[in-house]
Design a protein around this motif. Structure first.
Motif, short mmCIF file in Angstrom:
data_model
loop_
_atom_site.label_atom_id
_atom_site.label_comp_id
_atom_site.label_asym_id
_atom_site.label_seq_id
_atom_site.Cartn_x
_atom_site.Cartn_y
_atom_site.Cartn_z
N GLU A 280 0.85 -1.20 0.00
CA GLU A 280 0.00 0.00 0.00
C GLU A 280 0.88 1.25 0.00
O GLU A 280 0.92 2.02 0.95
CB GLU A 280 -0.94 -0.01 1.21
CG GLU A 280 -1.86 -1.22 1.21
CD GLU A 280 -2.64 -1.39 2.51
OE1 GLU A 280 -3.74 -1.95 2.45
OE2 GLU A 280 -2.13 -0.98 3.56
N PRO A 281 1.67 1.44 -1.08
CA PRO A 281 2.71 2.46 -1.12
C PRO A 281 2.21 3.85 -0.74
O PRO A 281 1.20 4.34 -1.25
CB PRO A 281 3.17 2.43 -2.58
CG PRO A 281 2.85 1.06 -3.06
CD PRO A 281 1.57 0.69 -2.36
N ASP A 282 2.96 4.47 0.19
CA ASP A 282 2.62 5.79 0.68
C ASP A 282 3.72 6.19 1.67
O ASP A 282 4.43 5.31 2.18
CB ASP A 282 1.26 5.77 1.40
CG ASP A 282 0.65 7.16 1.54
OD1 ASP A 282 0.52 7.85 0.52
OD2 ASP A 282 0.32 7.55 2.66
N PRO A 283 3.91 7.47 1.95
CA PRO A 283 4.83 7.87 3.02
C PRO A 283 4.19 7.55 4.38
O PRO A 283 3.83 8.45 5.14
CB PRO A 283 5.01 9.37 2.80
CG PRO A 283 4.50 9.66 1.42
CD PRO A 283 3.41 8.65 1.20
N SER A 284 4.06 6.29 4.67
CA SER A 284 3.17 5.85 5.75
C SER A 284 3.69 6.17 7.15
O SER A 284 2.91 6.14 8.11
CB SER A 284 2.92 4.35 5.63
OG SER A 284 4.14 3.62 5.69
N SER A 285 4.98 6.48 7.31
CA SER A 285 5.49 6.76 8.65
C SER A 285 5.41 8.23 9.01
O SER A 285 5.80 8.62 10.12
CB SER A 285 6.94 6.27 8.77
OG SER A 285 7.79 6.99 7.89
N SER A 286 4.95 9.07 8.08
CA SER A 286 4.74 10.49 8.36
C SER A 286 3.25 10.77 8.45
O SER A 286 2.42 9.95 8.07
CB SER A 286 5.40 11.34 7.27
OG SER A 286 6.80 11.14 7.24
N ARG A 287 2.90 11.95 8.95
CA ARG A 287 1.49 12.26 9.19
C ARG A 287 1.07 13.49 8.41
O ARG A 287 1.83 14.46 8.30
CB ARG A 287 1.26 12.50 10.69
CG ARG A 287 1.64 11.33 11.57
CD ARG A 287 1.52 11.68 13.04
NE ARG A 287 2.17 10.67 13.87
CZ ARG A 287 2.82 10.92 14.98
NH1 ARG A 287 2.91 12.18 15.41
NH2 ARG A 287 3.38 9.96 15.67
N HIS A 288 -0.16 13.44 7.92
CA HIS A 288 -0.70 14.58 7.18
C HIS A 288 -2.20 14.71 7.45
O HIS A 288 -2.84 13.77 7.95
CB HIS A 288 -0.45 14.42 5.68
CG HIS A 288 -1.29 13.34 5.04
ND1 HIS A 288 -0.88 12.02 4.96
CD2 HIS A 288 -2.51 13.39 4.43
CE1 HIS A 288 -1.80 11.31 4.35
NE2 HIS A 288 -2.81 12.12 4.03
N VAL A 289 -2.72 15.85 7.10
CA VAL A 289 -4.16 16.05 7.05
C VAL A 289 -4.54 16.37 5.61
O VAL A 289 -3.72 16.85 4.83
CB VAL A 289 -4.62 17.20 7.99
CG1 VAL A 289 -4.29 16.87 9.43
CG2 VAL A 289 -4.01 18.53 7.58
#
Length: 348
Positions: A280-289
């Protein structure tokens, strides 16, 4: 301005798409394309971002756009910011033994004068050509400075907006998410390079992932880290370290000393592209809104736009993953530059 004392002789040569410094070669081809746009004649954090991206085999880098600073910028007040940025980028490629200098393209030396008129530059044509090229991989446009050349490309060929995602280091804090730092610049530094370009890009249809000022200021590294994990990796690392020292020494002489930390604020551009999760490729360890894309005011603030497309605003970035990866890649590359034959033989 980033200093260019002269590229030292480097015996080990390579091209983008190769990883001769890796004893164990990459397991898979690049998953995405990344156009890098930065003001390389300015704050040396962009050099760290460029090196880190060039050493990341999970992304293909078709273009490196050398962009301008403000004419009165203290880093380079020459008014030839894009020209000097190109020189710095070519010098850095030389220090790395990287022969792929055809990827470096010069942007405009000047900001937009009107929101409907692009500034012509070789970079503008190259950006459009790459965006329109048939390739199934995601195309990221990562910018660590102003947005003049991207805005000019969008004005020239609006179709490219739907073919890429912009990741931008810049812009002020958003109400409800963060507050400005003490004595903040009235207009955030990167936006101030070309406010009109920022307005054009935010009003276009391009997908935006924004790393605003409060988040890029999180990306602090200590002098001890830089000494032990950058400068100690070899000539390239020592060059990168010395560029930071030159800035802190100059600032400290005017302020009676400075903190022993420095913000490598452009590094999230690598984190959010090259270091995505496998599944599920994504910058998953960072947080966004996710929020509606606002319009940018002349004073650098935001105002809502009815029916606006969504954008990501990052609120926290994984600095551990980002900087640990950079340190290890610099060390690995430094060992290869010191003894290229040994590592290249093992890699085969």
């Amino acid at each position: 301005m980033t200093r260019i004392p002269g590229t030292p002789a480097v015996s080990s040569k390579w091209h983008l798409g190769e990883t001769p410094w890796q004893v164990i070669p990459p397991a898979s081809p690049p998953h995405a394309r990344v156009i890098i746009d930065n003001d390389f004649a300015g704050d040396p954090d962009d050099l760290y971002q460029l090196v880190h991206h060039l050493l990341s085999p999970s992304v293909q880098i078709p273009l490196v756009v050398a962009s301008h600073l403000r004419p009165d910028d203290p880093f380079d007040p020459s008014g030839r910011g894009a020209e000097n940025a190109e020189t710095v980028a070519r010098d850095l490629f030389g220090r790395m033994g990287l022969a792929s200098t055809d990827r470096i393209v010069r942007g405009s030396n000047d900001a937009l004068t009107e929101s409907t008129i692009p500034q012509p530059a070789p970079a503008v044509d190259a950006i459009i050509a790459e965006a329109l090229r048939d390739d199934e991989r995601t195309l990221f446009y990562v910018a660590g400075g102003g947005l003049t050349d991207l805005a000019s490309a969008l004005l020239t060929e609006p179709r490219i907006a739907e073919r890429m995602t912009l990741i931008w280091i810049g812009g002020a804090e958003h109400d409800g998410l963060a507050v400005p730092p003490p004595n903040a610049m009235p207009v955030e530094y990167n936006l101030l390079i070309d406010v009109t370009a920022g307005q054009v890009v935010f009003a276009s249809g391009i997908t935006i992932w924004q790393i605003p000022r409060d988040v890029y200021r999180q990306c602090l590294v200590s002098d001890a880290e830089l000494r032990m994990r950058v400068a100690a990796t070899g000539p390239l690392g020592r060059y990168l370290y010395d560029e930071i020292v030159a800035v802190t020494g100059l600032v400290g002489s005017h302020m009676g000393g400075v903190s022993e930390s420095y913000a490598l604020g452009d590094s999230p551009l690598v984190l959010l592209t090259a270091l995505q999760s496998v599944f599920e490729p994504d910058p998953s360890s960072s947080r966004h809104v996710t929020m509606p894309t606002p319009a940018i005011d002349d004073d650098g603030g935001y105002h809502p736009v009815e029916g606006a497309r969504p954008m990501r605003v990052y609120t926290w970035v994984d600095t551990r993953l980002m900087f640990e990866d950079m340190y290890l890649k610099l060390a690995e590359f430094g060992r290869w530059q010191d003894a290229p034959g040994e590592v290249s033989k093992e890699a085969r």
